[in-house]
Design an enzyme around this catalytic site. Sequence first.
Site, mmCIF file in Angstrom:
data_model
loop_
_atom_site.group_PDB
_atom_site.id
_atom_site.type_symbol
_atom_site.label_atom_id
_atom_site.label_comp_id
_atom_site.label_asym_id
_atom_site.label_seq_id
_atom_site.Cartn_x
_atom_site.Cartn_y
_atom_site.Cartn_z
ATOM 1 N N GLU A 18 -16.455 6.465 5.091
ATOM 2 C CA GLU A 18 -15.758 5.818 6.208
ATOM 3 C C GLU A 18 -15.704 6.745 7.407
ATOM 4 O OE1 GLU A 18 -11.552 5.029 5.782
ATOM 5 O OE2 GLU A 18 -11.505 6.084 3.887
ATOM 6 N N ARG A 34 0.833 -1.203 0.000
ATOM 7 C CA ARG A 34 0.000 0.000 0.000
ATOM 8 C C ARG A 34 0.868 1.254 0.000
ATOM 9 N NH1 ARG A 34 -4.424 0.102 4.546
ATOM 10 N NH2 ARG A 34 -2.646 0.622 5.859
ATOM 11 N N LYS A 53 -2.691 6.641 1.697
ATOM 12 C CA LYS A 53 -2.440 7.211 3.030
ATOM 13 C C LYS A 53 -1.509 8.405 2.886
ATOM 14 C CE LYS A 53 -2.739 4.625 7.249
ATOM 15 N NZ LYS A 53 -4.145 4.278 7.481
HETATM 16 C C1 LIG Z 1 -5.265 3.633 7.923
HETATM 17 C C2 LIG Z 1 -6.688 3.940 7.625
HETATM 18 C C3 LIG Z 1 -7.703 2.981 7.727
HETATM 19 C C4 LIG Z 1 -7.471 1.608 8.273
HETATM 20 O O1 LIG Z 1 -6.583 0.841 7.519
HETATM 21 P P1 LIG Z 1 -5.849 -0.417 8.180
HETATM 22 O O2 LIG Z 1 -4.995 -0.946 7.111
HETATM 23 O O3 LIG Z 1 -6.911 -1.355 8.597
HETATM 24 O O4 LIG Z 1 -5.090 0.121 9.348
HETATM 25 C C5 LIG Z 1 -8.992 3.343 7.340
HETATM 26 N N1 LIG Z 1 -9.274 4.581 6.890
HETATM 27 C C6 LIG Z 1 -8.333 5.536 6.794
HETATM 28 C C7 LIG Z 1 -8.711 6.862 6.273
HETATM 29 C C8 LIG Z 1 -7.010 5.242 7.172
HETATM 30 O O5 LIG Z 1 -6.087 6.195 7.101
#
Ligand SMILES: *Cc1c(COP(=O)(O)O)cnc(C)c1O
Length: 344
Positions: free
Chosen positions: A223, A84, A187
């Site tokens: 989300e 990722r 991210k």
């Molecule tokens: C990091 C994150 C998540 C969760 O991702 P994981 O891989 O399960 O830790 C969900 N939403 C956002 C916006 C994030 O930054």
Amino acid sequence: MQATRKEIDFNNLGFDFIQTDWMFLSDFKNCEWDDGELLPYGSIELSPSACILNYGQGIFEGMKALKSKDGRTTLFRPSENAKRFIKSAERLVMPPFDESEFLNAVKKVVRANEHFVPPYETGGSLYIRPLMIGTEPLLGIKPAKEYKFIIFCSPVGPYFPEGFSSINLLISKKFTRASLGGTGFSKTCSNYAGTMKPATEAKKDGYDQILYLDSVFMKYISEVGSANFCAIINDTLVTPRLDGTILEGITLKSVLTIAEKKFGIKTEQRDISYLELFEDSCTETFCTGTAAVITPIGSITYQHKTKTFNNQEPGVITKKLYDTLVGIQRLDIEDEFGWVQILE
Ligand SMILES: *Cc1c(COP(=O)(O)O)cnc(C)c1O
């Protein structure tokens, strides 16, 4: 906070930053990454005109190292984070950091700071933060030619220090988090600054977080700030379609697999109108993330309407998924999917 291991009360950790002894640092210059090295944790020097400071060219990851009952240190699906990270870098025109180099660096940092991994009994973990930033001094808006890749970590407490409990969310039509064609799936550092005002306002009104909707129709669930959303509707585990506006969570992916393969629960990735959550057919909701693990949602409010789930108690399916995920992560339950890496 700076502390030696001796001073840390592993039984009373929250999610505040605590400095550990070592960090990893690698520089990208002249089109290549250097070998990188472990350094004592400390400040880095940046030009005020560094790309990250002015234009936010930065990406990060979040992972955890955990102790099993017999004292081994484990990582959960770290290759998924490495992959990722490459995808996020690509979106911001940053140089990829090789997957196996990423994993080696993570392991180095955890090994060097292993004495900061909270003991099994505390339920805590060592939170690991890989970070890449554009450091080249520049004025025009363009991708930097120089970067730093950093990994630091901090011991954190369990997400539920007072036991598995639920949070209360507010649906907002005033703010959105991401839009189609944007950077929501990656991210990037800049995705989070804009969520601080909505979160601050929601907290002032007594809610824990915002439940974001899509930015086109302001109707479909997106989300929860930094965690993915799931609902149990007619006994099916439903989660929003990953349309590029939603972060593709590793916890979410794991929960979908556990639900299907271990419990035979049907799963669906589709558009979910927020109105569906207020119907009787929606019996449980929860969110997922490395930090949030699986957090039950006790209530969801839109304007003056509030839906309360199970009298604020975690739902039966939510609890089952939580126990299984955490059980696998801590090696209390057999790791049948091959997700856990043990640090040698
Ligand atoms: C990091 C994150 C998540 C969760 O991702 P994981 O891989 O399960 O830790 C969900 N939403 C956002 C916006 C994030 O930054």
